[in-house]
Design an enzyme around this catalytic site. Structure first.
Site, PDB file in Angstrom:
ATOM      1  N   SER A 156      66.327 109.878  25.711  1.00  0.00           N
ATOM      2  CA  SER A 156      66.305 108.424  25.896  1.00  0.00           C
ATOM      3  C   SER A 156      66.284 107.785  24.510  1.00  0.00           C
ATOM      4  CB  SER A 156      65.049 108.020  26.672  1.00  0.00           C
ATOM      5  OG  SER A 156      64.817 106.634  26.490  1.00  0.00           O
ATOM      6  N   HIS A 184      70.561 108.928  27.690  1.00  0.00           N
ATOM      7  CA  HIS A 184      69.944 107.973  28.618  1.00  0.00           C
ATOM      8  C   HIS A 184      69.701 106.666  27.871  1.00  0.00           C
ATOM      9  CE1 HIS A 184      67.298 106.912  32.074  1.00  0.00           C
ATOM     10  NE2 HIS A 184      66.524 106.353  31.174  1.00  0.00           N
ATOM     11  N   ASP A 206      68.247 102.968  27.935  1.00  0.00           N
ATOM     12  CA  ASP A 206      67.309 102.103  28.664  1.00  0.00           C
ATOM     13  C   ASP A 206      67.626 100.638  28.397  1.00  0.00           C
ATOM     14  OD1 ASP A 206      64.837 104.520  28.049  1.00  0.00           O
ATOM     15  OD2 ASP A 206      65.563 103.902  30.016  1.00  0.00           O
ATOM     16  N   MET A 217      66.809  96.849  29.113  1.00  0.00           N
ATOM     17  CA  MET A 217      65.665  96.058  29.587  1.00  0.00           C
ATOM     18  C   MET A 217      65.895  94.578  29.287  1.00  0.00           C
ATOM     19  SD  MET A 217      62.606  98.460  28.128  1.00  0.00           S
ATOM     20  CE  MET A 217      62.513 100.200  28.538  1.00  0.00           C
ATOM     21  N   HIS A 267      70.353 103.037  32.329  1.00  0.00           N
ATOM     22  CA  HIS A 267      69.219 102.834  33.251  1.00  0.00           C
ATOM     23  C   HIS A 267      68.918 101.351  33.217  1.00  0.00           C
ATOM     24  CE1 HIS A 267      64.625 103.624  33.959  1.00  0.00           C
ATOM     25  NE2 HIS A 267      65.187 102.988  34.976  1.00  0.00           N
ATOM     26  N   MET A 288      67.064  98.313  33.870  1.00  0.00           N
ATOM     27  CA  MET A 288      65.773  97.725  34.241  1.00  0.00           C
ATOM     28  C   MET A 288      65.914  96.218  34.027  1.00  0.00           C
ATOM     29  SD  MET A 288      63.424 100.619  32.429  1.00  0.00           S
ATOM     30  CE  MET A 288      64.736 101.088  31.301  1.00  0.00           C
ATOM     31  N   MET A 342      60.627 107.380  38.343  1.00  0.00           N
ATOM     32  CA  MET A 342      59.882 106.919  37.176  1.00  0.00           C
ATOM     33  C   MET A 342      58.513 107.566  37.203  1.00  0.00           C
ATOM     34  SD  MET A 342      61.956 105.153  35.502  1.00  0.00           S
ATOM     35  CE  MET A 342      60.796 104.736  34.203  1.00  0.00           C
ATOM     36  N   ASP A 386      61.594 110.419  34.589  1.00  0.00           N
ATOM     37  CA  ASP A 386      61.729 109.571  33.406  1.00  0.00           C
ATOM     38  C   ASP A 386      60.381 108.948  33.042  1.00  0.00           C
ATOM     39  OD1 ASP A 386      63.805 106.600  32.752  1.00  0.00           O
ATOM     40  OD2 ASP A 386      62.756 107.999  31.433  1.00  0.00           O
TER      41      ASP A 386
HETATM   42  C1  DX5 Z   1      60.772 103.611  30.280  1.00  0.00           C
HETATM   43  C2  DX5 Z   1      62.148 104.249  30.112  1.00  0.00           C
HETATM   44  C3  DX5 Z   1      62.061 105.707  29.743  1.00  0.00           C
HETATM   45  C4  DX5 Z   1      61.347 105.915  28.417  1.00  0.00           C
HETATM   46  C5  DX5 Z   1      61.008 107.384  28.242  1.00  0.00           C
HETATM   47  O1  DX5 Z   1      60.918 102.372  30.939  1.00  0.00           O
HETATM   48  O2  DX5 Z   1      62.895 104.153  31.294  1.00  0.00           O
HETATM   49  O3  DX5 Z   1      63.376 106.264  29.661  1.00  0.00           O
HETATM   50  O4  DX5 Z   1      62.169 105.494  27.363  1.00  0.00           O
HETATM   51  O5  DX5 Z   1      60.293 107.494  27.051  1.00  0.00           O
HETATM   52  P1  DX5 Z   1      59.207 108.651  26.829  1.00  0.00           P
HETATM   53  O6  DX5 Z   1      59.950 109.943  27.015  1.00  0.00           O
HETATM   54  O7  DX5 Z   1      58.754 108.444  25.420  1.00  0.00           O
HETATM   55  O8  DX5 Z   1      58.136 108.448  27.852  1.00  0.00           O
HETATM   56 ZN    ZN Z   2      64.808 105.235  31.397  1.00  0.00          ZN
END
Ligand code: DX5
Ligand code: ZN
Length: 217
Positions: free
Chosen positions: A8, A33, A35, A37, A66, A68, A137, A175
């Site tokens: 990620s 991956h 993220d 947001m 991903h 969010m 999650m 994740d």
């Molecule tokens: C959180 C993300 C994850 C996060 C994982 O909202 O969706 O992908 O970046 O990070 P680690 O592996 O550091 O928990």
């Molecule tokens: Zn993620």
């Protein structure tokens, strides 16, 4: 199913993102991956399609976004255009699953659904036939570096059993807080797609970080 490791990039050093991506690519990452947001669906803002296009230009790795974000339908075309292969949306924000999943697939992309730690598996079971991936999650979404939530393990196991019983070919992703200690637990529960940010980008030896997740011992 084959264990896939997906760094990620939220945990990467953004002052040298291109180098970090090449390092994990060389170290055996199966996909990246991303993220996304928006500061509304989760209390954090990360990056959008322009950064994804830049990432696309420096790697041939499979990219999964991903999302969010609120109202993901509005942004699906932009992420498709930016070059991702898979889009994972959150069950908590989808009024019409078939419509949104078809929207993703009509653009030639694979579709996945993610559920937060406290969201019931029943939310997504009726839609598995439309999915390439389900993403459990194992932290509250929004930030990297959080502690793994072991209470999600029973949900992963139930989902994995259901998928096996119905012979679906679906990646079972996890994740949040994934490191060698938790990797062995989620793999035993049936997960085959392990997303990790801190455990990979926090380790100068990317090859060791990725192989320890793939074979946690
Ligand atoms: C959180 C993300 C994850 C996060 C994982 O909202 O969706 O992908 O970046 O990070 P680690 O592996 O550091 O928990
Ligand atoms: Zn993620």
């Amino acid at each position: 199913m084959k264990i896939k490791i997906a760094p990620s990039i939220l945990a990467a050093d953004f002052t040298r993102l291109g180098e970090e991506i090449k390092l994990v690519e060389k170290a055996g990452a199966d996909l990246l991956h991303l993220d996304i947001m928006d500061g509304h669906f989760v209390p954090n803002i990360s990056f959008g399609p322009p950064v994804v296009s830049a990432i696309r230009s420096v790697t041939s790795l499979y990219l999964e976004a991903h999302l969010m974000i609120l109202n993901p339908d509005k942004f699906i075309p932009a992420f498709a255009e930016a070059g991702v292969e898979r889009i994972i949306i959150h069950a908590e924000d989808i009024p019409d699953f078939p419509r949104t999943l078809n929207h993703i697939q009509d653009l030639g992309l694979k579709a996945g659904i993610s559920i937060k730690p406290r969201t019931s598996l029943d939310t997504i079971l009726p839609h598995l036939a439309l999915l390439d991936t389900i993403l459990f999650m194992t932290v509250e979404p929004g930030f990297g570096g959080q502690a793994f939530m072991p209470q999600v393990l029973s949900k992963i196991r139930a989902g994995s059993d259901f998928i096996a019983r119905h012979d679906y070919q679906i990646d079972i992703g996890v994740d949040g807080g994934i490191e060698p200690g938790t990797a062995s637990q989620v793999i035993s529960a049936g997960a085959n797609l392990l997303i990790a940010g801190t455990a990979i980008f926090g380790n100068p030896n990317k090859f060791e970080a990725i192989s320890r997740l793939r074979n946690p011992g």
